[in-house]
Design an enzyme around this catalytic site. Structure first.
Site, short mmCIF file in Angstrom:
data_model
loop_
_atom_site.label_atom_id
_atom_site.label_comp_id
_atom_site.label_asym_id
_atom_site.label_seq_id
_atom_site.Cartn_x
_atom_site.Cartn_y
_atom_site.Cartn_z
CD GLU A 1 -43.98 -57.34 -34.66
OE1 GLU A 1 -43.87 -58.37 -35.37
OE2 GLU A 1 -45.01 -56.64 -34.64
N GLY B 1 -68.62 -53.94 -34.87
CA GLY B 1 -67.16 -53.97 -34.83
C GLY B 1 -66.58 -54.39 -36.16
#
Length: 428
Positions: free
Chosen positions: A193, A33
């Protein structure tokens, strides 16, 4: 050591034969990852006396805090993504391989990857992040658009712009209203946002680029299950959840039905890791780790997949904890694998922008809001964007948008299927 499959360092990670070979003296570290935690760990191990292999299903690191700006036509995908191979092109001990990890064999100390040979490790760092979680509701998964990955942000940008085109062509007032209604589920930082940025985009283009559509004719509805929210430029539904979604409407827990052709999901994420479901997990399905971030000896879990205890709860699924955990694990590996002290998270504060010249930020005991909070938000996010070119382009885009009130990246672009790209990380 000669020239191996990864260049002059001759790292021994690939091939079936390498899984049974004896170690060559240097510790083999595999990081699964390349999000904030995994990348922080790999960068902190750059130059260490270990061989590091970073694995990720994508070949780039994604700066997810600005993903919503791609979805609202302010930034290009390349502005917030940076290739792993570019990050480590000068490294002598860190290499990258694009692959999707499907499992871990702890006894044989190797990870399995889709369409490839097992990869051996001496130390394993799991940092696979999280994925959208729909609380067991497949209808929401099918009918909503997530905003967790770059392809989802591009889909959302294409979808919103296409809705405006369809609304401009529609002669039916009710249908036009559906095309111009956008429901955002979840009032966390991402939802807030995005709703603010979407409201700004609609305010810019309606009546100007789309003279057929009257300014102010679009609706942005933000739905949040909790009783408080930071909102701006959007209708807000508090203490409310979306119980059902169709192609033309969102049905709220209050009984209200909102006609909309767009429902955006930002209400929750869950851990995404390659370990079996019966692994030791917390109530939130994150992997149980000890106070030194270990799942078991030689195996660490960091970031969104790790249940790191703090008080009566666990650390949130945010980038600051992931980065601190990644650097902590790197120090442990450099020191021989045994962390000297338990992990302790240093909270440096939180922040969110809620529109043009408006943001809130808390840095230690200092609370900022309005224009000053917005400037602080800009500086902090610009600092953490990877790559000088990306920082320059992001800053230029922000400046253009601020001065000209224009977002020029309003392209509806679709990519054709490519079998070679698909074969790199084959599906099960």
């Amino acid at each position: 050591m000669g020239r191996g499959p990864y260049g002059r360092v001759g790292l021994r990670f690939e091939g079936r034969a390498s899984a049974t070979m004896a170690p060559m003296g240097r510790e083999r570290v595999v990081i699964v990852g390349g999000g904030f935690g995994g990348l922080a760990c790999a960068r902190a191990l750059d130059g260490a006396d270990v061989d590091v292999l970073l694995l990720d299903a994508r070949n780039y690191h994604l700066f997810t805090p600005l993903l919503y700006q791609v979805a609202t036509a302010l930034l290009d995908p390349s502005d917030i993504a940076y290739p792993f191979r570019t990050v480590f092109r000068r490294s002598r001990n860190v290499r990258f391989r694009q692959a999707r990890v499907t499992g871990v064999d702890f006894d044989a100390r190797r990870v399995t990857v889709a369409g490839g040979d097992p990869i051996p490790y001496d130390t394993l760092v799991l940092a696979t992040g999280s994925a959208n979680a729909y609380f067991g509701n497949p209808e929401l998964a099918e009918r909503t658009i997530g905003m967790k990955h770059l392809d989802e942000a591009l889909r959302l940008r294409n979808h919103v712009l296409s809705c405006l085109e369809r609304a401009a062509q529609s002669a039916d007032a009710a249908e036009r209203a559906e095309w111009l209604t956008f429901v955002i589920v979840g009032g966390g930082p991402t939802g807030v946002e995005y709703s603010g940025a979407l409201a700004e985009l609609l305010d810019m283009v309606l009546g100007r680029d789309f003279p057929e559509l009257a300014p102010g004719s679009a609706r942005v509805v933000l739905v949040e299950g909790a009783d408080r929210l930071l909102g701006r430029g959007a209708e807000v539904r508090l203490s409310t959840m979306v119980g059902k979604a169709t192609d033309t409407a969102a049905v709220l827990s209050s009984g209200e039905t909102i006609g909309a052709r767009t429902i955006v999901w930002s209400a929750g994420v869950g851990p995404s890791d390659p370990l079996p479901p019966d692994s030791a997990r917390s109530r939130t399905k994150r992997l149980e780790v000890d106070d030194r971030l270990r799942v078991r000896p030689g195996v660490y879990a960091i970031g969104d997949i790790a249940s790191v205890r703090t008080g009566d709860g666990e650390l949130p699924m945010l980038s600051p904890p992931a980065m601190q955990e990644g650097r902590y694990v790197a120090r442990a590996i450099r020191g021989g694998g045994e962390p000297a002290m338990p992990f302790r998270y240093l909270d440096k504060g939180t922040m969110a922008t809620i529109g043009r010249r408006a943001a809130v930020a808390q840095v230690g005991p200092v609370r900022l809001r309005g224009f000053l909070g917005w400037i602080t938000w800009l500086v902090v996010h610009l600092y953490y964007v990877i790559g000088f070119r990306n920082r320059a382009v992001v800053l230029a885009s922000w400046g253009w948008d601020y001065v000209r009130r224009d977002r020029p990246i309003r392209l509806i672009v679709r990519s054709s299927y490519d079998p070679v790209a698909a074969s790199l990380v084959p599906e099960d």
